[in-house]
Design a protein around this motif. Structure first.
Motif, PDB file in Angstrom:
ATOM      1  N   THR A  79       0.841  -1.206   0.000  1.00  0.00           N
ATOM      2  CA  THR A  79       0.000   0.000   0.000  1.00  0.00           C
ATOM      3  C   THR A  79       0.874   1.255   0.000  1.00  0.00           C
ATOM      4  O   THR A  79       0.687   2.161  -0.816  1.00  0.00           O
ATOM      5  CB  THR A  79      -0.939   0.010   1.222  1.00  0.00           C
ATOM      6  OG1 THR A  79      -1.724  -1.185   1.195  1.00  0.00           O
ATOM      7  CG2 THR A  79      -1.843   1.234   1.231  1.00  0.00           C
ATOM      8  N   GLU A  80       1.842   1.257   0.903  1.00  0.00           N
ATOM      9  CA  GLU A  80       2.734   2.430   0.983  1.00  0.00           C
ATOM     10  C   GLU A  80       3.503   2.629  -0.323  1.00  0.00           C
ATOM     11  O   GLU A  80       3.660   3.750  -0.804  1.00  0.00           O
ATOM     12  CB  GLU A  80       3.749   2.254   2.125  1.00  0.00           C
ATOM     13  CG  GLU A  80       3.198   2.678   3.462  1.00  0.00           C
ATOM     14  CD  GLU A  80       4.124   2.285   4.602  1.00  0.00           C
ATOM     15  OE1 GLU A  80       5.353   2.296   4.413  1.00  0.00           O
ATOM     16  OE2 GLU A  80       3.594   1.956   5.680  1.00  0.00           O
ATOM     17  N   ALA A  81       3.980   1.510  -0.881  1.00  0.00           N
ATOM     18  CA  ALA A  81       4.752   1.603  -2.122  1.00  0.00           C
ATOM     19  C   ALA A  81       3.883   2.146  -3.255  1.00  0.00           C
ATOM     20  O   ALA A  81       4.338   2.961  -4.071  1.00  0.00           O
ATOM     21  CB  ALA A  81       5.310   0.231  -2.483  1.00  0.00           C
ATOM     22  N   THR A  82       2.629   1.725  -3.299  1.00  0.00           N
ATOM     23  CA  THR A  82       1.723   2.179  -4.361  1.00  0.00           C
ATOM     24  C   THR A  82       1.432   3.671  -4.225  1.00  0.00           C
ATOM     25  O   THR A  82       1.477   4.425  -5.207  1.00  0.00           O
ATOM     26  CB  THR A  82       0.407   1.370  -4.323  1.00  0.00           C
ATOM     27  OG1 THR A  82       0.738  -0.014  -4.459  1.00  0.00           O
ATOM     28  CG2 THR A  82      -0.526   1.777  -5.434  1.00  0.00           C
ATOM     29  N   VAL A  83       1.144   4.083  -3.013  1.00  0.00           N
ATOM     30  CA  VAL A  83       0.871   5.507  -2.760  1.00  0.00           C
ATOM     31  C   VAL A  83       2.096   6.340  -3.145  1.00  0.00           C
ATOM     32  O   VAL A  83       1.990   7.361  -3.838  1.00  0.00           O
ATOM     33  CB  VAL A  83       0.469   5.723  -1.279  1.00  0.00           C
ATOM     34  CG1 VAL A  83       0.484   7.199  -0.917  1.00  0.00           C
ATOM     35  CG2 VAL A  83      -0.906   5.115  -1.009  1.00  0.00           C
ATOM     36  N   GLU A  84       3.276   5.856  -2.738  1.00  0.00           N
ATOM     37  CA  GLU A  84       4.502   6.606  -3.049  1.00  0.00           C
ATOM     38  C   GLU A  84       4.762   6.642  -4.561  1.00  0.00           C
ATOM     39  O   GLU A  84       5.175   7.669  -5.107  1.00  0.00           O
ATOM     40  CB  GLU A  84       5.714   6.005  -2.313  1.00  0.00           C
ATOM     41  CG  GLU A  84       6.924   6.919  -2.452  1.00  0.00           C
ATOM     42  CD  GLU A  84       8.171   6.406  -1.747  1.00  0.00           C
ATOM     43  OE1 GLU A  84       8.067   5.559  -0.843  1.00  0.00           O
ATOM     44  OE2 GLU A  84       9.272   6.874  -2.132  1.00  0.00           O
ATOM     45  N   LEU A  85       4.474   5.520  -5.227  1.00  0.00           N
ATOM     46  CA  LEU A  85       4.688   5.469  -6.680  1.00  0.00           C
ATOM     47  C   LEU A  85       3.824   6.521  -7.391  1.00  0.00           C
ATOM     48  O   LEU A  85       4.304   7.259  -8.255  1.00  0.00           O
ATOM     49  CB  LEU A  85       4.351   4.062  -7.205  1.00  0.00           C
ATOM     50  CG  LEU A  85       4.481   3.850  -8.709  1.00  0.00           C
ATOM     51  CD1 LEU A  85       5.936   3.985  -9.161  1.00  0.00           C
ATOM     52  CD2 LEU A  85       3.940   2.469  -9.109  1.00  0.00           C
ATOM     53  N   ILE A  86       2.566   6.601  -6.985  1.00  0.00           N
ATOM     54  CA  ILE A  86       1.649   7.564  -7.613  1.00  0.00           C
ATOM     55  C   ILE A  86       2.131   8.998  -7.348  1.00  0.00           C
ATOM     56  O   ILE A  86       2.107   9.859  -8.232  1.00  0.00           O
ATOM     57  CB  ILE A  86       0.198   7.334  -7.121  1.00  0.00           C
ATOM     58  CG1 ILE A  86      -0.284   5.959  -7.588  1.00  0.00           C
ATOM     59  CG2 ILE A  86      -0.747   8.433  -7.619  1.00  0.00           C
ATOM     60  CD1 ILE A  86      -1.580   5.490  -6.946  1.00  0.00           C
ATOM     61  N   GLN A  87       2.609   9.210  -6.118  1.00  0.00           N
ATOM     62  CA  GLN A  87       3.140  10.553  -5.783  1.00  0.00           C
ATOM     63  C   GLN A  87       4.379  10.865  -6.612  1.00  0.00           C
ATOM     64  O   GLN A  87       4.497  11.941  -7.190  1.00  0.00           O
ATOM     65  CB  GLN A  87       3.493  10.609  -4.292  1.00  0.00           C
ATOM     66  CG  GLN A  87       2.284  10.662  -3.387  1.00  0.00           C
ATOM     67  CD  GLN A  87       2.643  10.431  -1.921  1.00  0.00           C
ATOM     68  OE1 GLN A  87       3.740   9.964  -1.600  1.00  0.00           O
ATOM     69  NE2 GLN A  87       1.708  10.744  -1.034  1.00  0.00           N
ATOM     70  N   ARG A  88       5.289   9.907  -6.672  1.00  0.00           N
ATOM     71  CA  ARG A  88       6.547  10.144  -7.409  1.00  0.00           C
ATOM     72  C   ARG A  88       6.292  10.392  -8.884  1.00  0.00           C
ATOM     73  O   ARG A  88       6.991  11.186  -9.518  1.00  0.00           O
ATOM     74  CB  ARG A  88       7.484   8.940  -7.253  1.00  0.00           C
ATOM     75  CG  ARG A  88       8.104   8.844  -5.870  1.00  0.00           C
ATOM     76  CD  ARG A  88       8.728   7.480  -5.649  1.00  0.00           C
ATOM     77  NE  ARG A  88      10.041   7.353  -6.229  1.00  0.00           N
ATOM     78  CZ  ARG A  88      11.154   7.141  -5.539  1.00  0.00           C
ATOM     79  NH1 ARG A  88      11.107   7.096  -4.218  1.00  0.00           N
ATOM     80  NH2 ARG A  88      12.305   6.997  -6.142  1.00  0.00           N
ATOM     81  N   GLU A  89       5.264   9.702  -9.432  1.00  0.00           N
ATOM     82  CA  GLU A  89       4.955   9.871 -10.853  1.00  0.00           C
ATOM     83  C   GLU A  89       4.096  11.117 -11.093  1.00  0.00           C
ATOM     84  O   GLU A  89       3.833  11.478 -12.237  1.00  0.00           O
ATOM     85  CB  GLU A  89       4.217   8.639 -11.388  1.00  0.00           C
ATOM     86  CG  GLU A  89       5.071   7.364 -11.427  1.00  0.00           C
ATOM     87  CD  GLU A  89       6.175   7.407 -12.478  1.00  0.00           C
ATOM     88  OE1 GLU A  89       5.869   7.627 -13.652  1.00  0.00           O
ATOM     89  OE2 GLU A  89       7.356   7.225 -12.106  1.00  0.00           O
ATOM     90  N   GLY A  90       3.624  11.704 -10.009  1.00  0.00           N
ATOM     91  CA  GLY A  90       2.807  12.921 -10.114  1.00  0.00           C
ATOM     92  C   GLY A  90       1.479  12.680 -10.814  1.00  0.00           C
ATOM     93  O   GLY A  90       0.958  13.556 -11.508  1.00  0.00           O
ATOM     94  N   LEU A  91       0.909  11.491 -10.619  1.00  0.00           N
ATOM     95  CA  LEU A  91      -0.340  11.141 -11.317  1.00  0.00           C
ATOM     96  C   LEU A  91      -1.567  11.599 -10.526  1.00  0.00           C
ATOM     97  O   LEU A  91      -1.623  11.433  -9.307  1.00  0.00           O
ATOM     98  CB  LEU A  91      -0.401   9.623 -11.522  1.00  0.00           C
ATOM     99  CG  LEU A  91       0.641   9.044 -12.484  1.00  0.00           C
ATOM    100  CD1 LEU A  91       0.789   7.539 -12.278  1.00  0.00           C
ATOM    101  CD2 LEU A  91       0.239   9.367 -13.922  1.00  0.00           C
ATOM    102  N   GLN A  92      -2.536  12.162 -11.232  1.00  0.00           N
ATOM    103  CA  GLN A  92      -3.796  12.539 -10.586  1.00  0.00           C
ATOM    104  C   GLN A  92      -4.793  11.396 -10.662  1.00  0.00           C
ATOM    105  O   GLN A  92      -5.581  11.153  -9.762  1.00  0.00           O
ATOM    106  CB  GLN A  92      -4.387  13.792 -11.247  1.00  0.00           C
ATOM    107  CG  GLN A  92      -3.592  15.040 -10.993  1.00  0.00           C
ATOM    108  CD  GLN A  92      -3.345  15.282  -9.513  1.00  0.00           C
ATOM    109  OE1 GLN A  92      -4.270  15.293  -8.702  1.00  0.00           O
ATOM    110  NE2 GLN A  92      -2.079  15.458  -9.143  1.00  0.00           N
TER     111      GLN A  92
END
Ligand code: PMP
Length: 304
Positions: A79-92
């Motif tokens: 879960t944490e990795a997924t949230v961080e991935l979306i943040q790092r990719e700057g995806l809305q």
């Protein structure tokens, strides 16, 4: 499709897109011994929100269990990795693809000693069957390829290998000029789409094929059932639907993470209803998009 994707999470770390590779002798590459998920994250007023993440994660671990596969990460870590991935990719908003598979190890059929590898990728993905499909509906055909039954391959597990069945059905449908297929089960009744569950509307009541019909227990299916009941519809969620009943349905629609709520306007060139999105489908589709874009039912959203 992956333009602009910079990083992928793989086996515990973020790696550059180009470096997210596996060995040629990966067990899953040879025998299809992987499990995966498809999840959507929607843009809401409160920011990006992953829709029904917990349910997808539960299905992911349940799928692995069927193959004695121990995912070497806790649910919280993914879960944490997924949230961080979306943040790092700057995806809305995006589509998320978690995958776990038997990696490079002995190539016998028993994967016992092969390491389990895990990956998470996220990318922007619009309407799966096209924007017009959501409005006007899709033309579909019954596939000559039957869905395998759950005593051949567990249909409740989302396993990579068995998706060749869906690939064959899709190829056949597209090759014959249709947008999507419907596959029948071993009994000759309706199972589902290659990557969607199916719903039928008749005399104001809603039917969807039951879990015993060799279908995947779709999370959008569950959502659609719940929303339809809240809208006051009688929903028959353990239905057996025959091929002929499709032709005479008032309305038909697909549900799925990728396909969301997509109307079906014809089956085997037989027009369904008025040959466009029907009123019940419209009401449910509106309720679905209102929900995912509002992020309001908090227990169904994991905010990024
Ligand atoms: N059936 C099949 C065969 C699928 O691949 C999918 C997509 N995961 C679905 C149904 C719909 O499931 P969900 O709503 O969980 O995406």
């Amino acid at each position: 499709m992956f333009e602009g994707v910079e990083e992928i999470w793989m086996d515990g770390e973020f790696v550059d897109f180009e470096d997210a590779n596996v060995h040629l002798l990966t067990h899953a590459l040879h025998y299809g011994t992987g499990v995966f998920e498809g999840v959507r994250c929607y843009e809401t007023e409160e920011g990006p929100a992953i829709f029904r993440w917990e349910e997808h994660l539960d299905r992911f671990y349940d799928s692995a269990e069927v193959y004695d596969m121990e995912i070497p990460f806790e649910k919280d870590e993914l879960t944490e990795a997924t949230v961080e991935l979306i943040q790092r990719e700057g995806l809305q908003s995006c589509y998320i693809r978690p995958i776990a598979f038997y990696g490079y190890g002995p190539l016998g059929l028993n994967p016992g000693k092969s390491p389990v590898q895990v990956g998470l990728a996220a990318w922007p993905w619009g309407a799966y069957l096209g924007e017009e499909a959501l409005e006007d509906g899709v033309d579909v055909a019954i596939s000559s390829w039957r869905k395998y039954s759950s005593d051949q391959i567990p249909t409740n597990a989302k396993t990579t290998g068995p998706y060749v069945n869906s690939v064959l059905a899709s190829l056949e449908a597209r090759g014959n000029g249709y947008v999507e297929a419907i596959v029948l089960n071993q009994e000759g009744n309706v199972a589902e789409g290659p990557g969607e569950n199916i719903f039928l509307v008749r005399d104001g009541e809603i039917y969807t094929t039951g879990l015993a019909e060799s279908i995947l227990d779709g999370i959008t299916r569950r959502t659609a059932i719940e929303l339809a009941e809240e809208l006051g519809y009688e929903v028959h969620d353990e239905a057996t639907i025959s091929r002929g009943e499709l032709y005479t349905a008032d309305e038909l629609f697909f549900t799925g993470t990728a396909a969301e709520v997509t109307p079906i306007r014809s089956v085997d060139d037989n027009q369904i209803g008025a040959g466009t999105k029907g009123p019940v489908t419209d009401e449910l589709q509106t309720a679905f998009f209102d929900l995912v874009e509002s992020g309001e039912r908090e227990e169904w959203f994991r905010y990024v």
